[in-house]
Design a protein around this motif. Structure first.
Motif, PDB file in Angstrom:
ATOM      1  N   SER A  82      87.694  18.915 -25.644  1.00 54.33           N
ATOM      2  CA  SER A  82      87.933  17.492 -25.404  1.00 54.33           C
ATOM      3  C   SER A  82      86.618  16.739 -25.572  1.00 54.33           C
ATOM      4  O   SER A  82      85.547  17.344 -25.677  1.00 54.33           O
ATOM      5  CB  SER A  82      88.504  17.265 -24.002  1.00 54.33           C
ATOM      6  OG  SER A  82      87.550  17.619 -23.028  1.00 54.33           O
ATOM      7  N   LYS A  83      86.722  15.450 -25.590  1.00 54.88           N
ATOM      8  CA  LYS A  83      85.552  14.606 -25.811  1.00 54.88           C
ATOM      9  C   LYS A  83      84.493  14.792 -24.719  1.00 54.88           C
ATOM     10  O   LYS A  83      83.311  14.842 -25.008  1.00 54.88           O
ATOM     11  CB  LYS A  83      86.012  13.146 -25.874  1.00 54.88           C
ATOM     12  CG  LYS A  83      84.914  12.164 -26.166  1.00 54.88           C
ATOM     13  CD  LYS A  83      85.461  10.776 -26.402  1.00 54.88           C
ATOM     14  CE  LYS A  83      85.942  10.185 -25.102  1.00 54.88           C
ATOM     15  NZ  LYS A  83      86.297   8.775 -25.225  1.00 54.88           N
TER      16      LYS A  83
ATOM     17  N   ASP B  26      92.585  10.642 -24.016  1.00 56.70           N
ATOM     18  CA  ASP B  26      92.130  10.423 -25.390  1.00 56.70           C
ATOM     19  C   ASP B  26      92.696  11.469 -26.348  1.00 56.70           C
ATOM     20  O   ASP B  26      93.126  11.143 -27.453  1.00 56.70           O
ATOM     21  CB  ASP B  26      90.601  10.438 -25.462  1.00 56.70           C
ATOM     22  CG  ASP B  26      89.973   9.239 -24.791  1.00 56.70           C
ATOM     23  OD1 ASP B  26      90.682   8.226 -24.615  1.00 56.70           O
ATOM     24  OD2 ASP B  26      88.776   9.303 -24.455  1.00 56.70           O
ATOM     25  N   THR B  27      92.705  12.719 -25.930  1.00 54.05           N
ATOM     26  CA  THR B  27      93.223  13.792 -26.785  1.00 54.05           C
ATOM     27  C   THR B  27      94.719  13.635 -27.010  1.00 54.05           C
ATOM     28  O   THR B  27      95.204  13.712 -28.138  1.00 54.05           O
ATOM     29  CB  THR B  27      92.921  15.170 -26.157  1.00 54.05           C
ATOM     30  OG1 THR B  27      91.513  15.279 -25.929  1.00 54.05           O
ATOM     31  CG2 THR B  27      93.375  16.294 -27.052  1.00 54.05           C
TER      32      THR B  27
ATOM     33  N   VAL C 229      96.594  10.894 -26.690  1.00 51.27           N
ATOM     34  CA  VAL C 229      96.882   9.683 -27.466  1.00 51.27           C
ATOM     35  C   VAL C 229      96.598   9.913 -28.949  1.00 51.27           C
ATOM     36  O   VAL C 229      97.356   9.476 -29.810  1.00 51.27           O
ATOM     37  CB  VAL C 229      96.104   8.473 -26.914  1.00 51.27           C
ATOM     38  CG1 VAL C 229      96.172   7.291 -27.865  1.00 51.27           C
ATOM     39  CG2 VAL C 229      96.653   8.078 -25.552  1.00 51.27           C
ATOM     40  N   GLY C 230      95.525  10.624 -29.253  1.00 52.50           N
ATOM     41  CA  GLY C 230      95.220  10.928 -30.658  1.00 52.50           C
ATOM     42  C   GLY C 230      96.340  11.709 -31.318  1.00 52.50           C
ATOM     43  O   GLY C 230      96.753  11.409 -32.438  1.00 52.50           O
ATOM     44  N   PHE C 231      96.864  12.702 -30.622  1.00 52.43           N
ATOM     45  CA  PHE C 231      97.976  13.480 -31.177  1.00 52.43           C
ATOM     46  C   PHE C 231      99.265  12.667 -31.219  1.00 52.43           C
ATOM     47  O   PHE C 231     100.071  12.828 -32.131  1.00 52.43           O
ATOM     48  CB  PHE C 231      98.167  14.785 -30.406  1.00 52.43           C
ATOM     49  CG  PHE C 231      97.232  15.874 -30.841  1.00 52.43           C
ATOM     50  CD1 PHE C 231      97.564  16.713 -31.880  1.00 52.43           C
ATOM     51  CD2 PHE C 231      96.011  16.046 -30.212  1.00 52.43           C
ATOM     52  CE1 PHE C 231      96.710  17.717 -32.291  1.00 52.43           C
ATOM     53  CE2 PHE C 231      95.141  17.041 -30.614  1.00 52.43           C
ATOM     54  CZ  PHE C 231      95.485  17.879 -31.666  1.00 52.43           C
TER      55      PHE C 231
ATOM     56  N   LEU D 214      99.434   9.468 -31.764  1.00 53.35           N
ATOM     57  CA  LEU D 214      99.296   8.601 -32.941  1.00 53.35           C
ATOM     58  C   LEU D 214      99.525   9.364 -34.237  1.00 53.35           C
ATOM     59  O   LEU D 214      99.931   8.779 -35.246  1.00 53.35           O
ATOM     60  CB  LEU D 214      97.913   7.943 -32.955  1.00 53.35           C
ATOM     61  CG  LEU D 214      97.692   6.876 -31.890  1.00 53.35           C
ATOM     62  CD1 LEU D 214      96.232   6.446 -31.868  1.00 53.35           C
ATOM     63  CD2 LEU D 214      98.594   5.674 -32.133  1.00 53.35           C
ATOM     64  N   ALA D 215      99.287  10.657 -34.213  1.00 51.73           N
ATOM     65  CA  ALA D 215      99.534  11.492 -35.391  1.00 51.73           C
ATOM     66  C   ALA D 215     101.006  11.889 -35.515  1.00 51.73           C
ATOM     67  O   ALA D 215     101.402  12.522 -36.481  1.00 51.73           O
ATOM     68  CB  ALA D 215      98.663  12.748 -35.331  1.00 51.73           C
TER      69      ALA D 215
END
Length: 130
Positions: free
Chosen positions: A100-101, A22-23, A25-27, A29-30
């Motif tokens: 992290s989440k 998740d972490t 993938v978030g970066f 996408l940024a």
């Protein structure tokens, strides 16, 4: 000034990631992701199948690459290779531990925060303040 570390500079520097899916993938996408001509990425997704050896190898690779300025690593992943993270002392690439989440941030295990505390305590002792 003769003992001052030389900091590499160039036109483009990357951010590397070692973290959960998740972490990362978030970066990605940024816009942080990169794949070079040899199909080498600037990230490692850590899951239950990832070995400590793979994490160590990725950390060593990212900290030795000339094109990386920052390595973002999830704190729980950094705890798996704490001896490498705490032993790393170069200014570039900078190592930043991120939460992290699924794993909350623990300031007691943050290597950057512990170094800052050490510097301020040493500075106050040297100047006679407490």
């Amino acid at each position: 000034m003769a003992n001052r570390a030389n900091i590499r500079t160039s036109n483009s520097q990357l951010i590397a990631m070692i973290a959960d899916e998740d972490t990362v993938v978030g970066f990605l996408l940024a816009g942080v992701g990169n794949v070079d001509l040899r199909r080498k990425t600037n990230y490692l997704i850590v899951d239950s199948k990832t070995t400590v050896k793979q994490i160590e190898d990725a950390f060593k690779e990212f900290t030795n690459r000339e094109d990386i300025a920052i390595v973002l690593i999830s704190q729980y992943v950094a705890n798996m290779i704490r001896f490498l993270v705490d032993g790393y002392n170069k200014p570039v690439p900078a190592i930043l531990e991120v939460p992290s989440k699924d794993h909350p941030y623990d300031p007691a295990h943050d290597s950057v925060l512990s170094r800052v505390k050490y510097l301020f305590s040493a500075e106050s002792v040297a100047s006679g303040r407490r």
